[in-house]
Scaffold this motif. Sequence first.
Motif, PDB file in Angstrom:
ATOM      1  N   TRP A 189       8.277   6.409 -12.270  1.00 60.64           N
ATOM      2  CA  TRP A 189       6.954   6.804 -11.779  1.00 60.64           C
ATOM      3  C   TRP A 189       6.353   7.914 -12.635  1.00 60.64           C
ATOM      4  O   TRP A 189       5.114   8.022 -12.746  1.00 60.64           O
ATOM      5  CB  TRP A 189       7.026   7.234 -10.316  1.00 60.64           C
TER       6      TRP A 189
ATOM      7  N   TRP B 221       4.695   6.160 -15.475  1.00 62.77           N
ATOM      8  CA  TRP B 221       3.528   5.445 -14.963  1.00 62.77           C
ATOM      9  C   TRP B 221       2.359   6.405 -14.724  1.00 62.77           C
ATOM     10  O   TRP B 221       1.217   6.103 -15.083  1.00 62.77           O
ATOM     11  CB  TRP B 221       3.889   4.720 -13.677  1.00 62.77           C
TER      12      TRP B 221
ATOM     13  N   ARG C 254       3.927  -2.158 -10.305  1.00 63.53           N
ATOM     14  CA  ARG C 254       2.903  -1.124 -10.232  1.00 63.53           C
ATOM     15  C   ARG C 254       1.557  -1.656 -10.722  1.00 63.53           C
ATOM     16  O   ARG C 254       0.500  -1.308 -10.186  1.00 63.53           O
ATOM     17  CB  ARG C 254       3.318   0.111 -11.037  1.00 63.53           C
TER      18      ARG C 254
END
Length: 329
Positions: free
Chosen positions: A114, A117, A145
């Motif tokens: 994450w 991302w 995602r």
Amino acid sequence: MNNTLNENPQKPPYLKFFPDALQNELQQVYTEKQTWVNQPKKGFLRYRKPIEELTHLRASALDVTGDTVQIGKREDLNKKEHEQVLQLLKGFMPWRKGPFSVFDIDIDSEWQSWRKWNRLLPEMPDLKDKVVADIGCNNGYYMFRMAAHSPKMVLGFEPYVHHYYTFKALNSFAGLDNLDIDLLGIEHLPLFPTCFDVIFCLGILYHRPSPIDSLRDLLTALKPGGCLLLESQAIPGEESVALFPEKTYAKVPGTWFIPTATCMHNWLQRAGFINIKCFCSHPMSSTEQRQTDWMVFESYQDFIDNQNPEFTIEGYPAPWRVFFRAERK
């Protein structure tokens, strides 16, 4: 919701998203890969057989908007099914990308993906109704995602059977029809000329012995005006140079060229990209990549000189990560 394991092996599900002129060759490669992976080899069966017993299971809920990709709830399964899923997921260890929560089984992956991302998000183009490629997609964390942004289709390129079947299992439960995967590597991009609106190439380029050729393949696979989001290992410095390790870099034997951000910019430019922007660079750390109960092998802290964390175990400059956005004219 689709059953991701019971496809016609002669017809790739993603075929309809690409021009008719490409379909014969794409279908031939797909058939060859499926014939190969469906051999009764012990290494393949250890991943495939457990999934086949659970393809009837479906998640009642899916959340791909948060740091953890959440597929299903505990109450979706009875006790026996939940134990079967737990053993299936453990069979896919080590988990490199994530985190995931699958029917409330929490998977703490080696990488806190994450973080990467969130660094990509500010520069990510609109994915709505776009055809997207994720090169070296691993277990599909980033593809899930991407799904929150309503792409027309995301095709994951993943040559490793372990990661291929991990995604197959996850998406069998999630049932997202606009995500697909094939046993392809970056070297298969020439099969897809001017096909993708957006390509993600994250953590791949330094594993390629000819990075310029790979960048040219990425460029050719983009549609005119298409966007590349590239993330790579790098070394610090302002000069346009790249490290070429003698044998390994941070204990990884399959590492070839590790450039500075300036060098990467020049590679992209000479490969033909325009509007090149390095929008993030940062040193790696064990905060982001570390050993967990779901990845019990050596990780970042084992790759770095414990007396001086600015160097790898081999004595090379410790790795940074660099992020680029570039476009095809």
